[in-house]
Write a protein that holds these residues in place. Structure first.
Motif, PDB file in Angstrom:
ATOM      1  N   UNK A 145      -2.451 -20.048  -6.040  1.00 19.18           N
ATOM      2  CA  UNK A 145      -1.962 -20.213  -4.671  1.00 19.18           C
ATOM      3  C   UNK A 145      -2.393 -18.993  -3.870  1.00 19.18           C
ATOM      4  N   UNK A 146      -2.895 -19.248  -2.679  1.00 22.82           N
ATOM      5  CA  UNK A 146      -3.244 -18.195  -1.730  1.00 22.82           C
ATOM      6  C   UNK A 146      -2.325 -18.358  -0.513  1.00 22.82           C
ATOM      7  N   UNK A 147      -1.540 -17.325  -0.203  1.00 24.51           N
ATOM      8  CA  UNK A 147      -0.625 -17.402   0.924  1.00 24.51           C
ATOM      9  C   UNK A 147      -0.874 -16.287   1.913  1.00 24.51           C
ATOM     10  N   UNK A 148      -0.474 -16.527   3.148  1.00 23.44           N
ATOM     11  CA  UNK A 148      -0.589 -15.465   4.143  1.00 23.44           C
ATOM     12  C   UNK A 148       0.527 -15.556   5.160  1.00 23.44           C
ATOM     13  N   UNK A 225      -1.212 -12.234   1.386  1.00 23.26           N
ATOM     14  CA  UNK A 225      -1.590 -11.141   2.282  1.00 23.26           C
ATOM     15  C   UNK A 225      -0.695 -11.179   3.514  1.00 23.26           C
ATOM     16  N   UNK A 226      -0.409 -10.009   4.054  1.00 23.71           N
ATOM     17  CA  UNK A 226       0.360  -9.917   5.291  1.00 23.71           C
ATOM     18  C   UNK A 226      -0.319  -8.945   6.235  1.00 23.71           C
ATOM     19  N   UNK A 227      -0.101  -9.138   7.520  1.00 23.19           N
ATOM     20  CA  UNK A 227      -0.464  -8.150   8.517  1.00 23.19           C
ATOM     21  C   UNK A 227       0.380  -8.376   9.764  1.00 23.19           C
ATOM     22  N   UNK A 228       0.754  -7.294  10.413  1.00 25.96           N
ATOM     23  CA  UNK A 228       1.424  -7.388  11.714  1.00 25.96           C
ATOM     24  C   UNK A 228       0.487  -6.886  12.812  1.00 25.96           C
TER      25      UNK A 228
END
Length: 333
Positions: A145-148, A225-228
């Motif tokens: 699973x690839x989540x963002x 992955x996360x980014x703000x």
């Protein structure tokens, strides 16, 4: 049966979603609303012809509540939940559960000792997109699973979300929805590793971009992955399973299943489904409609705390268990 409820926290998710949802139900009475901001409590209470409070204990002692919605920032969790449980009041708790594993365990112990119902606000579990994914993946082996969770920075200058000591950072406060859905579809996680950077967003004091890989007990692997620092919001998961490749959001699901293309979209408010399920559970004294119980949500919380730790760790980090008395720690090098 009319379910009598109170709110601790009158802003944020309560004001954005929950007030409208409970107001639309004829089997719910809002008896009291508590907020540390007197003006916010009074304004919300006036809407429901309820009583305003600035002290949650006075709310609990002043009203005959069946349940309370705890909709407060991460750093404030603990006293409101424990006091409610000790009085036999069922709980709907907004995520994240706390800012430390020990505090979340303390809350869980109070809930368990009082034997009250406790649901947690993981609304993705109530979305039609995730429901459909579960249906399509039923009986299939998930490989990866690839989540963002990509987005911007909430609030104005000085907002609690921008401070790690108050919010826990983006993984714990926002991307927890994606981590929770990864757990739901691929199973519990035995170890995580990751990295983070802080290069673009001066408004926050934590990593503005993160990359975390998870090893699941099932044998699946996943990555979030996360980014703000993004210009637009994008939160989704991509799943590869035997005979199925899917892209999932709360509102739609696309991909290929057994050689056939699928593209489905949904117009269902998962927050309303979530609240309806909790009210049904409280009215019946039956937890089965609740899709995210406190003990299950603890595992997602512990996973996000381990992910935060992995950003700076030299090696794999194992998520804490609800009853092992230890925090997350390095599994191996």
């Amino acid at each position: 049966m009319t379910v009598t409820i109170g709110f601790v926290g009158a802003g944020g998710i309560a004001e954005w979603q929950h007030f409208d949802i409970v107001e639309a139900r004829d089997d719910v009475e809002v008896a009291g609303i508590c907020d540390v901001n007197q003006a916010a409590a009074s304004e919300a209470a006036e809407r429901f012809d309820a009583t305003a409070y600035t002290d949650h204990e006075k709310l609990y002692d002043g009203e005959d509540l069946d349940a309370v919605f705890v909709c407060i920032p991460p750093f404030a969790h603990g006293p409101a939940e424990i006091a409610a449980a000790e009085r036999g009041i069922d709980l709907f708790v907004e995520k994240p559960l706390a800012l430390s594993v020990d505090r979340a365990r303390e809350i869980h112990q109070a809930i368990d000792a009082a034997d009250v119902l406790a649901g947690v606000g993981y609304d993705w579990r109530y979305s039609r997109g995730v429901e459909r994914a579960q249906e399509l993946l039923d009986g299939r082996t998930v490989a990866t699973i690839e989540g963002r969770w990509w987005g911007g920075v909430p609030g104005d200058d000085g907002h609690w979300w921008r401070e790690f000591e108050k919010s826990g950072g983006q993984i714990v406060e926002q991307a927890t929805h994606v981590y929770d859905t990864v757990r739901l579809l691929a199973g519990d996680v035995e170890a995580v590793s990751g990295a983070g950077s802080h290069r673009l967003v001066d408004a926050v004091d934590f990593a503005d971009s993160t990359s975390v890989t998870m090893e699941h007990e099932s044998g699946a692997i996943s990555h979030v992955s996360t980014t703000c620092a993004a210009e637009d919001h994008d939160a989704h998961l991509e799943v590869v399973a035997d005979g199925a490749t899917l892209r999932i959001t709360e509102e739609e699901i696309t991909g290929t299943v057994d050689g056939e293309d699928i593209e489905e979209s949904f117009d269902v408010n998962p927050y309303a489904v979530e609240v309806d399920a909790f009210v049904e559970a409280v009215a019946a004294g039956d937890p089965s409609p609740i899709r995210s119980t406190y003990d299950d949500a603890f595992d997602t919380f512990a996973l996000t705390m381990a992910a935060n730790e992995a950003l700076d760790a030299d090696g794999r980090v194992q998520p804490a268990a609800i009853d092992d008395g230890t925090d997350a720690g390095e599994a191996d090098q």
